[in-house]
Design an enzyme around this catalytic site. Sequence first.
Site, PDB file in Angstrom:
ATOM      1  N   CYS A 191     -22.939  16.524  14.560  1.00  0.00           N
ATOM      2  CA  CYS A 191     -22.235  17.517  15.406  1.00  0.00           C
ATOM      3  C   CYS A 191     -22.703  17.891  16.959  1.00  0.00           C
ATOM      4  CB  CYS A 191     -21.992  18.685  14.468  1.00  0.00           C
ATOM      5  SG  CYS A 191     -21.079  20.037  15.605  1.00  0.00           S
TER       6      CYS A 191
ATOM      7  N   CYS B  48     -16.241  18.840  11.653  1.00  0.00           N
ATOM      8  CA  CYS B  48     -16.360  20.047  10.963  1.00  0.00           C
ATOM      9  C   CYS B  48     -15.289  20.377   9.898  1.00  0.00           C
ATOM     10  CB  CYS B  48     -16.372  21.317  11.811  1.00  0.00           C
ATOM     11  SG  CYS B  48     -16.926  22.904  11.487  1.00  0.00           S
TER      12      CYS B  48
ATOM     13  N   GLU C  41       2.936  20.226  18.663  1.00  0.00           N
ATOM     14  CA  GLU C  41       2.321  21.334  18.266  1.00  0.00           C
ATOM     15  C   GLU C  41       3.023  22.152  17.162  1.00  0.00           C
ATOM     16  OE1 GLU C  41      -0.647  22.822  18.994  1.00  0.00           O
ATOM     17  OE2 GLU C  41      -1.387  21.031  20.026  1.00  0.00           O
TER      18      GLU C  41
ATOM     19  N   CYS D 221     -25.393  26.306  16.022  1.00  0.00           N
ATOM     20  CA  CYS D 221     -24.614  26.790  14.978  1.00  0.00           C
ATOM     21  C   CYS D 221     -25.076  27.647  13.906  1.00  0.00           C
ATOM     22  CB  CYS D 221     -23.606  25.425  14.456  1.00  0.00           C
ATOM     23  SG  CYS D 221     -22.708  25.926  13.083  1.00  0.00           S
TER      24      CYS D 221
ATOM     25  N   CYS E 199     -22.631  18.063   9.968  1.00  0.00           N
ATOM     26  CA  CYS E 199     -23.717  18.814  10.986  1.00  0.00           C
ATOM     27  C   CYS E 199     -24.442  17.903  11.692  1.00  0.00           C
ATOM     28  CB  CYS E 199     -24.142  20.065  10.192  1.00  0.00           C
ATOM     29  SG  CYS E 199     -23.066  21.081   9.541  1.00  0.00           S
TER      30      CYS E 199
HETATM   31  S1  SF4 Z   1     -22.907  22.082  13.031  1.00  0.00           S
HETATM   32 FE1  SF4 Z   1     -21.448  23.896  12.737  1.00  0.00          FE
HETATM   33  S2  SF4 Z   1     -19.866  23.576  14.167  1.00  0.00           S
HETATM   34 FE2  SF4 Z   1     -20.883  21.450  13.696  1.00  0.00          FE
HETATM   35  S3  SF4 Z   1     -19.833  20.584  12.112  1.00  0.00           S
HETATM   36 FE3  SF4 Z   1     -21.841  21.821  11.075  1.00  0.00          FE
HETATM   37  S4  SF4 Z   1     -20.640  23.846  10.638  1.00  0.00           S
HETATM   38 FE4  SF4 Z   1     -19.345  22.683  11.977  1.00  0.00          FE
END
Ligand code: SF4
Length: 350
Positions: free
Chosen positions: A199, A189, A34, A205, A196
């Site tokens: 995702c 992201c 970390e 989102c 997206c």
């Molecule tokens: S949907 Fe939203 S959280 Fe997912 S990659 Fe796209 S911007 Fe990022």
Amino acid sequence: MEFSDKVLRWFDAHGRKHLPWQAGKDAYRVWLSEIMLQQTQVTTVIPYFLRFIDRFPDVKALAAAPIDQVLQHWAGLGYYARAHRLHACAQQVVNQHAGKFPEDLNGLMALPGVGRSTAGAILALAMEHRGVILDGNVKRVLARYAAIDHPTGSSAFERELWDRAETLTPWVRAGDYAQAMMDLGATLCKRHTPQCLICPVMEACKARAEGAPADYPKAARSKKLPYVERSGLVILDAEGRVLLERRPPLGLWAGLYSFPESEFTQEMDIHNAWQAWLPHNTSMQKMDYFEHTFSHYRLRMNLWKVVVQSLTLIADKDCLWYDFRSQEAPGMPAPISRYLQQGAWPLGKK
Ligand code: SF4
């Protein structure tokens, strides 16, 4: 399905489960990773981490090591204050906690260099407690998911992100969730090209719904970095060795070896300032410069070459002669180390 369920389901299929610090859920390894991962990407950190673990396999070995060796193994990762705090933290864990990391948020945050997110990561990733994390990758995911439009770094931005992170973190599988959020930020992201369409949280989102997810997080109000000029003295002896001086224990590049430095930029001033170092009538030759950007300013280091037949090291200076062609390197700031490795000097081209 809840946010965390979607993230965990994605993690089960796509998450990173074989990073070197994940083996054995060990607090020392998680803590070390970390700290290294602050400001530095996973692919860069892995070889440093492996070398570090090889030399300092546990917190006791790190606490007992001389700071010079710690700096030497850290050199190249930058932000050297982290290495000093790392060493101080290891000593505190050994001296005050019998070599075991505390298992509560406040106890962890009382350790040098351990902030709220690092403490949360140790709790979640190593101890299977509910720890809440908010590193750079997670901030980007949450800022987009909730379309937070406060500027990056503002207290309103930080406050809202922590509220979201606390609310969304589940009570079960908090370790997997923490890793999943870091992976989501690092692999889907992404800063400039968010993926997206694949995702797991795309449906809810807000940034994606607005149509320009990469516009989040909003940029911090721009600040122009001040420009600082310094002079570095590259003192060479007849064998081509270079004199390095250890920097003070606090401040920039603390405790590392670098060229002796001056705030003056004119030859006469520099010469006067270094009179005590150099034999009478020593000539100096301006040879090169390098620039380096720190978080608060830009540094231009002008380099002056001086060749001496002999030099009596001043007793109150912590110096060494370094032969970069044959000796193991002491802990040096990355720009100095890079400069020495370029090979364009000292014996010819400059
Ligand atoms: S949907 Fe939203 S959280 Fe997912 S990659 Fe796209 S911007 Fe990022």
